[in-house]
Design a protein around this motif. Structure first.
Motif, PDB file in Angstrom:
ATOM      1  N   PHE A  99       4.323 106.818  26.019  1.00  0.00           N
ATOM      2  CA  PHE A  99       5.304 107.004  27.083  1.00  0.00           C
ATOM      3  C   PHE A  99       6.556 107.699  26.539  1.00  0.00           C
ATOM      4  CE2 PHE A  99       2.819 103.426  28.662  1.00  0.00           C
ATOM      5  CZ  PHE A  99       2.685 103.723  30.010  1.00  0.00           C
ATOM      6  N   PHE A 100       7.051 108.665  27.301  1.00  0.00           N
ATOM      7  CA  PHE A 100       8.239 109.434  26.919  1.00  0.00           C
ATOM      8  C   PHE A 100       9.209 109.514  28.091  1.00  0.00           C
ATOM      9  CE2 PHE A 100       4.608 111.004  24.594  1.00  0.00           C
ATOM     10  CZ  PHE A 100       5.066 111.276  23.317  1.00  0.00           C
ATOM     11  N   THR A 101      10.461 109.828  27.765  1.00  0.00           N
ATOM     12  CA  THR A 101      11.463 110.188  28.771  1.00  0.00           C
ATOM     13  C   THR A 101      11.846 111.637  28.562  1.00  0.00           C
ATOM     14  OG1 THR A 101      12.349 107.949  28.980  1.00  0.00           O
ATOM     15  CG2 THR A 101      13.822 109.759  29.582  1.00  0.00           C
ATOM     16  N   ASP A 102      11.863 112.404  29.644  1.00  0.00           N
ATOM     17  CA  ASP A 102      12.281 113.806  29.583  1.00  0.00           C
ATOM     18  C   ASP A 102      13.804 113.865  29.606  1.00  0.00           C
ATOM     19  OD1 ASP A 102      12.925 116.489  30.014  1.00  0.00           O
ATOM     20  OD2 ASP A 102      11.100 116.846  31.178  1.00  0.00           O
ATOM     21  N   MET A 103      14.391 114.091  28.435  1.00  0.00           N
ATOM     22  CA  MET A 103      15.843 114.067  28.318  1.00  0.00           C
ATOM     23  C   MET A 103      16.501 115.269  28.996  1.00  0.00           C
ATOM     24  SD  MET A 103      16.337 111.197  26.968  1.00  0.00           S
ATOM     25  CE  MET A 103      18.116 111.352  26.740  1.00  0.00           C
TER      26      MET A 103
END
Length: 200
Positions: A99-103
């Motif tokens: 899981f990632f967050t698109d900064m």
């Protein structure tokens, strides 16, 4: 009152004894995980959560990276034995969701709505948590076990290189999933009076 969601939530547990005895196809699992993430709410509908779904050699690579990175942190081989056993348990699973967050999206919304700029990263973390829960619960509904790990940020660079991760994606969690080889233990809850207040 209807309690289907509550019953599904109760069924979602941290399963550490995971295996590869999965009947669902990888395509079906991909569709399930993508649908779970796509249909959760996010602040301003900014859809900041990203994911890489890994199977086979790619799944193994995730946990090889974690193991080798932890080897540098553990003081001696004797202490490392426990770490190796733990990581082997995650590697025994069928797949892993990264899981990632698109900064870039977070920063874009800071510019678009400066009044709320200080909140957008916190809100992205809320969206991330909802996505984690949704995927985890969807897997549990299909009799698959999972658990949630957080070896970020120490593995960020290696994961980024191994999976060609865009530089604006920030790793937030790792979810190994697979067949349930042993159930979770009993779950304990703190007292309601310490956790809730009812205002009328």
């Amino acid at each position: 009152m209807q309690k289907e969601l509550i019953n599904l939530a109760k069924n979602r547990r941290s399963i550490y004894a995971l295996g590869k005895n999965v009947n669902a196809t990888q395509d079906d699992l991909n569709d399930l995980i993508k649908s779970a993430i796509k249909n959760v709410p996010t602040a301003f509908n900014n859809q900041t959560t990203r994911a890489i779904i890994t199977f086979g050699d790619s799944h193994d690579k995730v946990w090889d990276i974690v193991l080798e990175r932890l080897r540098k942190e553990v003081p001696n081989e004797k202490a490392f034995e426990g770490t190796k056993a733990k990581i082997a348990g995650f590697k025994a699973a069928y797949g892993t969701v990264l899981f990632f967050t698109d900064m870039d999206v977070v920063e874009s919304f800071k510019q678009q709505a400066p009044l709320y700029a200080d909140n957008f990263y916190d809100w992205s973390e809320q969206g991330q948590g909802i996505a984690d829960f949704a995927v985890w619960t969807a897997l549990a509904e299909n009799n698959l076990g999972a658990n949630l790990q957080h070896y970020n940020p120490i593995i960020d660079d290696q994961i980024s290189t191994a999976f060609d991760v865009p530089s604006n994606w920030r790793l937030r969690a790792q979810m190994p999933f697979g067949s349930i080889e042993a159930p979770a233990g009993a779950k304990e809850f703190m007292a309601d009076e310490d956790r809730f207040k009812i205002a009328k």
